[in-house]
Design a protein around this motif. Structure first.
Motif, PDB file in Angstrom:
ATOM      1  N   SER A  44       3.000  10.479  -2.886  1.00 49.38           N
ATOM      2  CA  SER A  44       1.618  10.964  -2.899  1.00 49.38           C
ATOM      3  C   SER A  44       1.010  10.997  -1.507  1.00 49.38           C
ATOM      4  CB  SER A  44       0.760  10.070  -3.798  1.00 49.38           C
ATOM      5  OG  SER A  44       1.307   9.968  -5.091  1.00 49.38           O
ATOM      6  N   GLY A  45       1.682  10.418  -0.542  1.00 49.13           N
ATOM      7  CA  GLY A  45       1.113  10.340   0.800  1.00 49.13           C
ATOM      8  C   GLY A  45      -0.079   9.411   0.858  1.00 49.13           C
ATOM      9  N   GLY A  46      -0.076   8.380   0.002  1.00 50.39           N
ATOM     10  CA  GLY A  46      -1.216   7.468  -0.079  1.00 50.39           C
ATOM     11  C   GLY A  46      -0.825   6.024   0.137  1.00 50.39           C
ATOM     12  N   HIS A  47      -1.808   5.211   0.515  1.00 52.80           N
ATOM     13  CA  HIS A  47      -1.576   3.807   0.823  1.00 52.80           C
ATOM     14  C   HIS A  47      -1.722   2.953  -0.436  1.00 52.80           C
ATOM     15  CE1 HIS A  47      -1.982   5.455   4.787  1.00 52.80           C
ATOM     16  NE2 HIS A  47      -3.277   5.706   4.618  1.00 52.80           N
ATOM     17  N   VAL A  48      -1.064   1.778  -0.415  1.00 56.64           N
ATOM     18  CA  VAL A  48      -1.038   0.899  -1.583  1.00 56.64           C
ATOM     19  C   VAL A  48      -1.531  -0.492  -1.204  1.00 56.64           C
ATOM     20  CG1 VAL A  48       0.397  -0.158  -3.376  1.00 56.64           C
ATOM     21  CG2 VAL A  48       0.875   2.188  -2.609  1.00 56.64           C
ATOM     22  N   LEU A  49      -2.451  -1.024  -2.011  1.00 59.61           N
ATOM     23  CA  LEU A  49      -2.980  -2.383  -1.833  1.00 59.61           C
ATOM     24  C   LEU A  49      -2.429  -3.263  -2.945  1.00 59.61           C
ATOM     25  CD1 LEU A  49      -5.023  -4.391  -0.516  1.00 59.61           C
ATOM     26  CD2 LEU A  49      -6.734  -3.506  -2.130  1.00 59.61           C
ATOM     27  N   ILE A  50      -1.828  -4.396  -2.560  1.00 62.28           N
ATOM     28  CA  ILE A  50      -1.231  -5.317  -3.532  1.00 62.28           C
ATOM     29  C   ILE A  50      -1.973  -6.645  -3.468  1.00 62.28           C
ATOM     30  CG2 ILE A  50       0.901  -6.372  -4.347  1.00 62.28           C
ATOM     31  CD1 ILE A  50       2.416  -4.405  -2.498  1.00 62.28           C
ATOM     32  N   GLU A  51      -2.547  -7.044  -4.587  1.00 63.89           N
ATOM     33  CA  GLU A  51      -3.241  -8.331  -4.646  1.00 63.89           C
ATOM     34  C   GLU A  51      -2.466  -9.283  -5.542  1.00 63.89           C
ATOM     35  OE1 GLU A  51      -7.369 -10.404  -6.282  1.00 63.89           O
ATOM     36  OE2 GLU A  51      -7.384  -8.290  -5.718  1.00 63.89           O
ATOM     37  N   GLY A  52      -2.383 -10.536  -5.122  1.00 60.15           N
ATOM     38  CA  GLY A  52      -1.707 -11.526  -5.944  1.00 60.15           C
ATOM     39  C   GLY A  52      -1.648 -12.859  -5.248  1.00 60.15           C
ATOM     40  N   VAL A  53      -1.398 -13.897  -6.028  1.00 55.92           N
ATOM     41  CA  VAL A  53      -1.287 -15.244  -5.482  1.00 55.92           C
ATOM     42  C   VAL A  53      -0.037 -15.333  -4.618  1.00 55.92           C
ATOM     43  CG1 VAL A  53      -2.532 -16.281  -7.407  1.00 55.92           C
ATOM     44  CG2 VAL A  53      -0.052 -16.032  -7.539  1.00 55.92           C
ATOM     45  N   LEU A 112       3.646   0.709   7.737  1.00 54.92           N
ATOM     46  CA  LEU A 112       2.892  -0.418   8.279  1.00 54.92           C
ATOM     47  C   LEU A 112       2.592  -1.404   7.163  1.00 54.92           C
ATOM     48  CD1 LEU A 112       1.257  -1.777  10.577  1.00 54.92           C
ATOM     49  CD2 LEU A 112      -0.709  -0.406   9.831  1.00 54.92           C
ATOM     50  N   LEU A 113       3.031  -2.629   7.338  1.00 60.02           N
ATOM     51  CA  LEU A 113       2.714  -3.700   6.396  1.00 60.02           C
ATOM     52  C   LEU A 113       1.574  -4.534   6.968  1.00 60.02           C
ATOM     53  CD1 LEU A 113       3.143  -5.581   3.969  1.00 60.02           C
ATOM     54  CD2 LEU A 113       4.951  -6.730   5.279  1.00 60.02           C
ATOM     55  N   ILE A 114       0.451  -4.561   6.267  1.00 57.38           N
ATOM     56  CA  ILE A 114      -0.687  -5.392   6.658  1.00 57.38           C
ATOM     57  C   ILE A 114      -0.694  -6.595   5.726  1.00 57.38           C
ATOM     58  CG2 ILE A 114      -3.146  -5.447   7.125  1.00 57.38           C
ATOM     59  CD1 ILE A 114      -3.141  -2.393   6.994  1.00 57.38           C
ATOM     60  N   ASP A 115      -0.192  -7.708   6.207  1.00 55.29           N
ATOM     61  CA  ASP A 115      -0.024  -8.883   5.354  1.00 55.29           C
ATOM     62  C   ASP A 115      -1.307  -9.720   5.332  1.00 55.29           C
ATOM     63  OD1 ASP A 115       1.502 -10.271   3.580  1.00 55.29           O
ATOM     64  OD2 ASP A 115       2.935 -11.045   5.040  1.00 55.29           O
ATOM     65  N   PHE A 151       2.467   5.450   6.197  1.00 52.68           N
ATOM     66  CA  PHE A 151       2.270   4.841   4.890  1.00 52.68           C
ATOM     67  C   PHE A 151       1.942   3.361   5.075  1.00 52.68           C
ATOM     68  CE2 PHE A 151       4.532   2.988   1.004  1.00 52.68           C
ATOM     69  CZ  PHE A 151       3.461   3.218   0.149  1.00 52.68           C
ATOM     70  N   VAL A 152       0.797   2.936   4.534  1.00 51.10           N
ATOM     71  CA  VAL A 152       0.350   1.551   4.664  1.00 51.10           C
ATOM     72  C   VAL A 152       0.566   0.805   3.343  1.00 51.10           C
ATOM     73  CG1 VAL A 152      -1.640   0.026   4.999  1.00 51.10           C
ATOM     74  CG2 VAL A 152      -1.363   2.071   6.427  1.00 51.10           C
ATOM     75  N   ILE A 153       1.183  -0.363   3.450  1.00 51.50           N
ATOM     76  CA  ILE A 153       1.268  -1.302   2.329  1.00 51.50           C
ATOM     77  C   ILE A 153       0.516  -2.556   2.768  1.00 51.50           C
ATOM     78  CG2 ILE A 153       2.774  -2.608   0.792  1.00 51.50           C
ATOM     79  CD1 ILE A 153       5.044  -0.693   1.582  1.00 51.50           C
ATOM     80  N   ALA A 154      -0.533  -2.909   2.050  1.00 50.33           N
ATOM     81  CA  ALA A 154      -1.322  -4.086   2.408  1.00 50.33           C
ATOM     82  C   ALA A 154      -1.265  -5.094   1.274  1.00 50.33           C
ATOM     83  CB  ALA A 154      -2.774  -3.700   2.685  1.00 50.33           C
ATOM     84  N   THR A 155      -1.173  -6.367   1.626  1.00 49.74           N
ATOM     85  CA  THR A 155      -1.249  -7.423   0.626  1.00 49.74           C
ATOM     86  C   THR A 155      -2.529  -8.221   0.856  1.00 49.74           C
ATOM     87  OG1 THR A 155      -0.118  -9.164   1.927  1.00 49.74           O
ATOM     88  CG2 THR A 155       1.268  -7.605   0.706  1.00 49.74           C
ATOM     89  N   GLN A 156      -3.046  -8.772  -0.225  1.00 45.94           N
ATOM     90  CA  GLN A 156      -4.209  -9.644  -0.089  1.00 45.94           C
ATOM     91  C   GLN A 156      -4.129 -10.756  -1.120  1.00 45.94           C
ATOM     92  OE1 GLN A 156      -8.011  -7.868  -0.859  1.00 45.94           O
ATOM     93  NE2 GLN A 156      -7.475  -7.146  -2.892  1.00 45.94           N
TER      94      GLN A 156
END
Length: 324
Positions: A44-53, A112-115, A151-156
């Motif tokens: 999709s050419g879109g970035h993904v935000l992943i939330e979790g413990v 790019l991984l934004i941890d 492509f950005v993958i970010a975790t929070q």
């Protein structure tokens, strides 16, 4: 593109996904939905935000996914004192040449991984807005294009954890999709224990065995193929109705933006492509709705106090909006 050519292209795309899924499952347990969402993000050419413990394999999956793409990968480990220049880059005066030299930051990569992004203060969070939305970075007034694809993958971490700052609304809206990771089920946890016992959970040997199944050119091609998936007018109207419904719901303070509409179109096309289908059906949109809407909806304070969740609101909307 003829129907025969489209069928061939979709078959290639499906083979890439199956290869990706198969390799990641050699190491990663019980995260099939997240793996699929990351592939959908690429298509999709879109970035993904992943939330979790902590300890739910967010960073591991992101790093492995980056390896499989065969693209240049950089990582930002976020902290409260991280500054925008640490991310974007800075111009440094060179004593020998008597000129300013540009030092590019980690955003100049394909993946790019934004941890732990929500450990950044709001000022530094805002540095990503231009980067993620416009695929460019401005350093000392000089605007530079980022690499393609980007492509950005970010975790929070969950917001109740110490040392975290809630993401600003403008930042969240730049993520096309989001995912809530959880602890594994009992059976999957047992599989982790078994793999640890047999030595199958050694990260470095697994990482070195990972073979890229695509490259920059491949990614640009499969994105182009995905864009050719058909979306008929009734499905487009269904997307509109879902997004408008988030703005009209009594328990919602801030509904989804037009970026949500765009994300549903692109996500629906990616789901159809992965299922070897040349057209989008309403079920594709319903499948993508939680990943598109959950991080974009802000509830009224009374609804939050009453224990109402965003997941419930999305479920109500999906039940209420007529399906074509």
């Amino acid at each position: 593109m003829t129907d025969a050519n489209m069928t061939k292209e979709l078959s290639l795309l499906t083979n890439i996904y199956n290869a990706t899924h198969g390799m990641l499952n050699q190491y990663i347990v019980g995260n099939d939905e997240l793996i699929e969402l990351l592939v959908i993000g690429v298509l999709s050419g879109g970035h993904v935000l992943i939330e979790g413990v902590p300890g739910t394999a967010k960073t591991t999956i992101a790093k492995a996914m980056a390896r499989i793409t065969g693209c240049e990968f950089r990582r930002v480990q976020c902290a409260v004192d991280t500054q925008p220049a640490d991310i974007i880059g800075v111009r440094v005066y060179d004593q020998e040449t008597k000129e300013f030299q540009l030092r590019r930051g980690p955003v100049f990569a394909n993946i790019l991984l934004i941890d732990e992004i929500n450990r950044l203060n709001p000022k530094t969070q805002s540095a990503f807005i231009e980067v993620m939305s416009e695929r460019q970075a401005t350093i000392d007034g000089i605007t530079l294009d980022l690499y393609s694809p980007f492509f950005v993958i970010a975790t929070q971490n969950p917001f109740e954890f110490e040392g975290t700052f809630p993401l600003i609304e403008a930042q969240k809206d730049r993520f096309m999709f989001s995912y809530n990771s959880h602890h594994l089920s009992g059976d999957d946890e047992l599989e982790v224990v078994r793999r640890e016992h047999t030595g199958a959970l050694k990260w470095q040997p697994f990482f070195e065995r990972l073979t890229p199944v695509m490259n920059r050119n491949t990614i640009e091609h499969i994105v182009e193929v995905t864009n050719k998936i058909r979306v008929e007018e009734p499905v487009l109207q269904y997307i509109r109705d879902l997004v408008v419904a988030t703005r009209m719901h009594g328990d919602v303070r801030l509904g989804a933006s037009s970026r949500a509409s765009i994300a549903l179109v692109r996500g629906g096309k990616a789901v159809a492509a992965l299922q070897n289908r040349e057209y989008v059906i309403p079920d594709d949109i319903k499948r993508m709705a939680p990943a598109v809407l959950q991080h974009r909806i802000m509830l009224e304070r009374e609804a939050e106090i009453g224990g109402i969740t965003t997941k419930q609101i999305i479920g109500e909307i999906l039940d209420a909006v007529e399906v074509p």
